[in-house]
Design an enzyme around this catalytic site. Structure first.
Site, mmCIF file in Angstrom:
data_model
loop_
_atom_site.group_PDB
_atom_site.id
_atom_site.type_symbol
_atom_site.label_atom_id
_atom_site.label_comp_id
_atom_site.label_asym_id
_atom_site.label_seq_id
_atom_site.Cartn_x
_atom_site.Cartn_y
_atom_site.Cartn_z
ATOM 1 N N HIS A 272 0.870 -1.193 0.000
ATOM 2 C CA HIS A 272 0.000 0.000 0.000
ATOM 3 C C HIS A 272 0.899 1.233 0.000
ATOM 4 O O HIS A 272 1.951 1.247 0.629
ATOM 5 C CB HIS A 272 -0.886 0.018 1.257
ATOM 6 C CG HIS A 272 -2.086 0.902 1.112
ATOM 7 N ND1 HIS A 272 -2.014 2.255 1.303
ATOM 8 C CD2 HIS A 272 -3.356 0.626 0.766
ATOM 9 C CE1 HIS A 272 -3.213 2.783 1.096
ATOM 10 N NE2 HIS A 272 -4.043 1.819 0.760
ATOM 11 N N ASP A 329 -7.910 -5.394 -0.008
ATOM 12 C CA ASP A 329 -8.381 -6.292 -1.079
ATOM 13 C C ASP A 329 -8.020 -7.749 -0.841
ATOM 14 O O ASP A 329 -8.485 -8.621 -1.580
ATOM 15 C CB ASP A 329 -7.787 -5.829 -2.424
ATOM 16 C CG ASP A 329 -8.334 -4.469 -2.823
ATOM 17 O OD1 ASP A 329 -7.532 -3.559 -3.077
ATOM 18 O OD2 ASP A 329 -9.565 -4.317 -2.817
HETATM 19 C C1 SDX Z 1 -6.285 -0.073 -2.930
HETATM 20 O O1 SDX Z 1 -4.510 4.488 -2.077
HETATM 21 C C2 SDX Z 1 -5.453 3.855 -1.441
HETATM 22 O O2 SDX Z 1 -5.861 4.216 -0.358
HETATM 23 C C3 SDX Z 1 -6.006 2.633 -2.165
HETATM 24 C C4 SDX Z 1 -7.007 1.790 -1.387
HETATM 25 C C5 SDX Z 1 -8.298 2.552 -1.120
HETATM 26 O O3 SDX Z 1 -8.978 2.216 -0.139
HETATM 27 O O4 SDX Z 1 -8.657 3.421 -1.979
HETATM 28 O O5 SDX Z 1 -6.453 1.374 -0.158
HETATM 29 C C6 SDX Z 1 -7.427 0.555 -2.178
HETATM 30 O O6 SDX Z 1 -6.065 0.249 -4.070
HETATM 31 C C7 SDX Z 1 -5.375 -1.046 -2.195
HETATM 32 C C8 SDX Z 1 -4.176 -1.514 -3.077
HETATM 33 C C9 SDX Z 1 -4.701 -2.610 -4.002
HETATM 34 N N1 SDX Z 1 -3.628 -3.008 -4.964
HETATM 35 C C10 SDX Z 1 -2.974 -4.168 -4.852
HETATM 36 O O7 SDX Z 1 -3.138 -4.969 -3.930
HETATM 37 C C11 SDX Z 1 -2.017 -4.446 -6.011
HETATM 38 C C12 SDX Z 1 -0.728 -5.038 -5.470
HETATM 39 N N2 SDX Z 1 0.010 -4.003 -4.751
HETATM 40 C C13 SDX Z 1 0.977 -3.230 -5.458
HETATM 41 O O8 SDX Z 1 0.833 -3.130 -6.829
HETATM 42 C C14 SDX Z 1 1.457 -1.983 -4.731
HETATM 43 O O9 SDX Z 1 1.789 -2.373 -3.470
HETATM 44 C C15 SDX Z 1 0.530 -0.779 -4.662
HETATM 45 C C16 SDX Z 1 0.005 -0.405 -5.996
HETATM 46 C C17 SDX Z 1 -0.600 -1.048 -3.740
HETATM 47 C C18 SDX Z 1 1.353 0.372 -4.096
HETATM 48 O O10 SDX Z 1 2.281 0.679 -5.042
HETATM 49 P P1 SDX Z 1 3.505 1.656 -4.719
HETATM 50 O O11 SDX Z 1 3.316 2.376 -3.440
HETATM 51 O O12 SDX Z 1 3.747 2.451 -5.968
HETATM 52 O O13 SDX Z 1 4.679 0.657 -4.441
HETATM 53 P P2 SDX Z 1 5.740 0.218 -5.537
HETATM 54 O O14 SDX Z 1 5.040 -0.379 -6.712
HETATM 55 O O15 SDX Z 1 6.671 1.371 -5.758
HETATM 56 O O16 SDX Z 1 6.490 -0.953 -4.754
HETATM 57 C C19 SDX Z 1 7.561 -0.659 -3.859
HETATM 58 C C20 SDX Z 1 8.394 -1.945 -3.831
HETATM 59 C C21 SDX Z 1 8.814 -2.426 -5.242
HETATM 60 O O17 SDX Z 1 9.967 -3.217 -5.092
HETATM 61 P P3 SDX Z 1 11.436 -2.509 -5.378
HETATM 62 O O18 SDX Z 1 11.308 -1.704 -6.664
HETATM 63 O O19 SDX Z 1 11.691 -1.625 -4.151
HETATM 64 O O20 SDX Z 1 12.392 -3.656 -5.492
HETATM 65 O O21 SDX Z 1 7.589 -3.025 -3.279
HETATM 66 C C22 SDX Z 1 7.383 -4.004 -4.279
HETATM 67 C C23 SDX Z 1 7.697 -3.354 -5.620
HETATM 68 O O22 SDX Z 1 8.128 -4.342 -6.578
HETATM 69 N N3 SDX Z 1 5.983 -4.401 -4.195
HETATM 70 C C24 SDX Z 1 5.530 -5.632 -4.317
HETATM 71 C C25 SDX Z 1 4.133 -5.549 -4.114
HETATM 72 N N4 SDX Z 1 3.793 -4.277 -3.892
HETATM 73 C C26 SDX Z 1 4.941 -3.563 -3.938
HETATM 74 N N5 SDX Z 1 6.156 -6.802 -4.577
HETATM 75 C C27 SDX Z 1 5.379 -7.903 -4.648
HETATM 76 N N6 SDX Z 1 4.036 -7.899 -4.460
HETATM 77 C C28 SDX Z 1 3.391 -6.742 -4.198
HETATM 78 N N7 SDX Z 1 2.061 -6.732 -4.022
#
Ligand code: SDX
Length: 395
Positions: A272, A329
């Protein structure tokens, strides 16, 4: 970066807008609606009461709640002409595409007498129209996709039971949802009702800052919510759990895949932008999943897969270092599946839940006389001034 410098619609380029609606402490995993902890609302309130709280800033009196409920009942039906719009979609059209189009279309059928309403009355009626009709539109899109006749709302049923009636009744037999199912869906909607400046809510503020009407602003938010990184994640979680379970992939292997930078597999429902601790909604939903599946006698192997993934990830340095925890989620889809909601409707349920938050945020910005049109800037990285070359002189 090349993203928006700021996404604080209406407040110049300060990087964040002020709001009195939802408080989140990402480090401590705290979420409060108008100051009330989400845990207390989950335990004591209902989705309709929370909708009023978010929009008007305090808990309603009994008279205010009764009036709001009555407005929601009256606002449930759609103009008969909507049927032609539904018939224009292919039966396998994505429900979120239908929802966005139909939310916008509500504004094409102005209410009789709306022009003589006070601004407060007009807003309250528009809010009731959106919160009530988003449910009817969702149910109709499901019925259309199944080749089933539309079921009209029943004015005797409360909000959630009426939705389940429109989803699952037949012309010959009314669907009476159990207390457990109604309570579970009430909880899911309530937990999704607002979440500060997430992607779809920022969209509402962005569109609303041009003084576009509330229907157009919320229709745009539906589009933002659809993305698999946002509201679409609840469907993606179930697809992921199914793929792991049916593909005979161990939870340990799935966690390794999620860590592999060369593998675009992600642990959907994890991570998140704001929560760097447990998402409090995920904690509540994890407990609710156990309770609801137990009450319904549902033994879902995907719940076991989810628990194994969570256990392994929370002990894995990759996830711990990046502060990746289950988000809202991760467990919501397991409950929705147990209460009979089809997977392709999960994000639509999220939209029904988030509608009061979008309305509250739109109102807060709309009521602020200082709010200005959102006009973020970008840092230009393109070519310097360049002469035009006639086509016969080009390489
Ligand atoms: C919602 O904003 C809100 O409030 C949203 C929400 C709401 O109520 O409105 O809470 C609802 O959208 C919840 C999130 C639902 N999405 C997911 O579950 C999709 C999976 N999660 C990710 O795609 C990600 O964690 C996000 C999109 C939620 C957040 O993305 P960020 O903050 O841009 O984080 P990032 O992509 O920059 O990741 C940071 C690091 C990366 O690794 P490095 O580049 O440092 O090596 O963490 C890793 C990412 O690869 N990472 C994950 C991961 N999420 C982040 N690795 C594996 N699995 C994951 N789920």
């Amino acid at each position: 970066g090349t993203g928006l410098i700021t996404l604080d619609p209406g407040y110049g380029n300060t990087g964040a807008c002020t709001s009195a609606i939802t408080f989140i402490d990402g480090e401590k995993g705290i979420l409060r609606y108008r100051g009330i902890p989400i845990e207390q609302l989950a335990k004591n309130s209902t989705f309709v009461e929370v909708a009023w709280l978010l929009i008007f800033g305090r808990l309603p009196s009994q008279a205010e709640l009764d009036d709001f409920r009555e407005r929601l009942v009256r606002s449930a039906p759609l103009h008969e002409a909507f049927k032609h719009h539904f018939e224009g979609f292919l039966v396998d059209a994505p429900p979120m595409a239908i929802l966005s189009a139909m939310v916008n279309t509500i504004a094409c059928f102005p209410r009789r007498g709306a022009e003589s309403e006070s601004p407060e009355e007009n807003f309250l009626e528009n809010a009731a129209q959106l919160i009530s009709k988003v449910r009817t539109i969702a149910a109709y899109s499901y019925r259309r996709s199944m080749g089933l006749p539309f079921i009209y709302p029943d004015f005797k049923l409360p909000y959630v039971a009426n939705f389940l009636h429109m989803m699952f009744s037949t012309p010959y037999e009314q669907h009476i949802a159990s207390r457990e199912v109604v309570d579970a869906l009430n909880l899911i909607l309530l937990l999704h009702a607002d979440h500060e400046q997430n992607c779809s809510t920022s969209t509402v503020r962005m569109v609303g800052s041009s003084q576009a009407n509330i229907y157009a602003s919320c229709a745009a938010a539906v589009g933002a919510l659809w993305g698999p990184l946002h509201g679409g994640a609840n469907m993606a979680v179930l697809d992921m759990l199914e793929a792991i379970h049916k593909g005979g992939i161990s939870a340990a292997k799935a966690v390794e895949m999620a860590k592999d930078p060369n593998d675009d597999f992600r642990l959907m429902g994890f991570g998140h932008r704001v929560y760097k601790n447990f998402d409090p909604r995920a904690r509540i939903l994890k407990q609710a999943a156990d309770k609801v599946l137990g009450q319904l006698g549902v033994n879902d192997p995907l719940l076991d897969v989810a628990r194994q993934l969570e256990e392994l990830a929370l002990e894995d340095s990759y996830f711990v270092e990046r502060k990746l925890y289950p988000n809202v989620d991760f467990y919501s889809g397991i409950i929705m599946r147990a209460i009979g909601i089809p997977t392709n409707m999960f994000t639509v349920i999220f939209a029904i839940g988030r509608m009061p938050g979008w309305i509250a945020q739109w109102k807060e910005q709309h009521d602020d006389s200082k709010a200005r049109i959102a006009r973020p800037r970008q840092i230009y990285t393109g070519p310097n001034e360049t002469e035009y070359v006639p086509i016969d002189k080009r390489k």
